[in-house]
Design an enzyme around this catalytic site. Structure first.
Site, PDB file in Angstrom:
ATOM      1  N   HIS A  21       0.847  -1.190   0.000  1.00  0.00           N
ATOM      2  CA  HIS A  21       0.000   0.000   0.000  1.00  0.00           C
ATOM      3  C   HIS A  21       0.889   1.250   0.000  1.00  0.00           C
ATOM      4  O   HIS A  21       2.045   1.197   0.411  1.00  0.00           O
ATOM      5  CB  HIS A  21      -0.861   0.037   1.273  1.00  0.00           C
ATOM      6  CG  HIS A  21      -1.988  -0.949   1.289  1.00  0.00           C
ATOM      7  ND1 HIS A  21      -2.105  -1.931   2.251  1.00  0.00           N
ATOM      8  CD2 HIS A  21      -3.057  -1.090   0.476  1.00  0.00           C
ATOM      9  CE1 HIS A  21      -3.205  -2.633   2.022  1.00  0.00           C
ATOM     10  NE2 HIS A  21      -3.812  -2.144   0.957  1.00  0.00           N
ATOM     11  N   CYS A  64      -2.621   0.498   9.652  1.00  0.00           N
ATOM     12  CA  CYS A  64      -3.773  -0.243   9.116  1.00  0.00           C
ATOM     13  C   CYS A  64      -4.567  -0.990  10.177  1.00  0.00           C
ATOM     14  O   CYS A  64      -5.629  -1.519   9.885  1.00  0.00           O
ATOM     15  CB  CYS A  64      -3.331  -1.192   8.007  1.00  0.00           C
ATOM     16  SG  CYS A  64      -2.143  -2.404   8.522  1.00  0.00           S
TER      17      CYS A  64
HETATM   18  C1  CIR Z   1      -3.439  -7.779   3.443  1.00  0.00           C
HETATM   19  O1  CIR Z   1      -2.619  -8.260   2.669  1.00  0.00           O
HETATM   20  O2  CIR Z   1      -4.448  -7.201   3.042  1.00  0.00           O
HETATM   21  C2  CIR Z   1      -3.212  -7.917   4.938  1.00  0.00           C
HETATM   22  N1  CIR Z   1      -2.579  -9.151   5.234  1.00  0.00           N
HETATM   23  C3  CIR Z   1      -2.350  -6.783   5.437  1.00  0.00           C
HETATM   24  C4  CIR Z   1      -2.991  -5.460   5.268  1.00  0.00           C
HETATM   25  C5  CIR Z   1      -2.155  -4.376   5.800  1.00  0.00           C
HETATM   26  N2  CIR Z   1      -2.782  -3.144   5.579  1.00  0.00           N
HETATM   27  C6  CIR Z   1      -2.142  -2.029   5.193  1.00  0.00           C
HETATM   28  O3  CIR Z   1      -0.961  -2.029   4.894  1.00  0.00           O
HETATM   29  N3  CIR Z   1      -2.883  -0.965   5.063  1.00  0.00           N
END
Ligand code: CIR
Length: 258
Positions: free
Chosen positions: A166, A253
């Site tokens: 992200h 997040c």
């Molecule tokens: C994903 O791959 O969507 C989750 N395992 C991790 C999300 C992390 N979120 C972020 O960086 N905003």
């Protein structure tokens, strides 16, 4: 005057036993569940230590990545926006979050088209950057920019360097007008008007930090970043994230803040 990281409340979701099956780039091993739960609990305690009232939603065994509440929504004091997460296994998370947002915000808007993850939205205070990624497509980014315009908030769609999950994986707002970013993200020139502190080589993985009021949550494995963030008027609080990082967690997040 309120700064873009001045908050009083936060919403988190407790990780379930299924969190060890969360999405990840590459073929990293599953995290250790007890370690992941301890890291999440320490994160919630740190948010409280930063002055926030934190509401904890129950774990949901249908959504291994449900603890990353910032991806399916974007919140401001006047309204929440339900997004359309880009990963197929995460698309139901917006509906899962809806009742909690309806109970807490005067209005709940919905992204009408495309896909966008909250992890791709970086609020600089003066404007928001929406990063294109494998989770956020141009249709979603432009629809989100239009919704934000309706809330009187300027947004700009940007293309971050490849290789990060992200936008905020590579950069974070650390003080008013000051951004911490990887050298690759800084080189895109998208932080005009901001001072940029570069994450030192070898510590790029620590570029996602979270400023809340006068506290900065920083990964404990990144001492050079912690040193560079001293002197910004915030207490630097190092947090363990070794297990939770195995499923690509960042500090931004794991909560919604307003
Ligand atoms: C994903 O791959 O969507 C989750 N395992 C991790 C999300 C992390 N979120 C972020 O960086 N905003």
């Amino acid at each position: 005057m309120t700064r873009p990281f001045d908050f009083t409340r936060a919403l988190v979701r407790r990780p379930g036993a299924n969190a060890v099956k969360g999405l990840r780039a590459g073929d990293r091993p599953d995290p250790d569940l007890a370690g992941l739960l301890a890291e999440h609990a320490a994160y919630v305690a740190a948010l409280r230590g930063a002055g926030l009232t934190v509401d904890e939603l129950p774990a949901d065994e249908d959504f291994p990545d449900g603890l990353f509440v910032e991806d399916p929504a974007l919140v401001f004091p006047e309204a929440a926006i339900l997004l359309r997460p880009g990963a197929p296994s995460r698309q139901g998370e917006a509906a899962l979050l809806r009742p909690a947002l309806e109970a807490r915000f005067p209005a709940v808007l919905e992204l009408p088209a495309g896909h966008a993850d909250g992890g791709d939205v970086l609020d600089l205070g003066t404007r928001l950057l929406i990063g294109l990624s494998s989770r956020t497509d141009r249709t979603g980014a432009e629809a989100l920019a239009a919704l934000l315009a309706g809330l009187g908030r300027a947004a700009e769609v940007v293309a971050p360097p490849a290789g990060v999950l992200h936008l905020k994986t590579g950069g974070s707002l650390v003080a008013e007008g000051v951004v911490l970013a990887t050298a690759a993200l800084a080189a895109t020139g998208r932080f005009a008007g901001c001072e940029v502190i570069e994450a030192p080589a070898g510590e790029e993985g620590g570029a996602n930090v979270l400023r809340v009021n006068d506290t900065l949550l920083v990964g404990e494995r990144y001492p050079q970043i912690a040193a560079r963030l001293a002197g910004l008027g915030a207490e630097v609080v190092p947090l363990a994230n070794r297990e939770i990082a195995r499923i690509d967690a960042g500090f931004t997040c794991m909560s919604l803040r307003w």
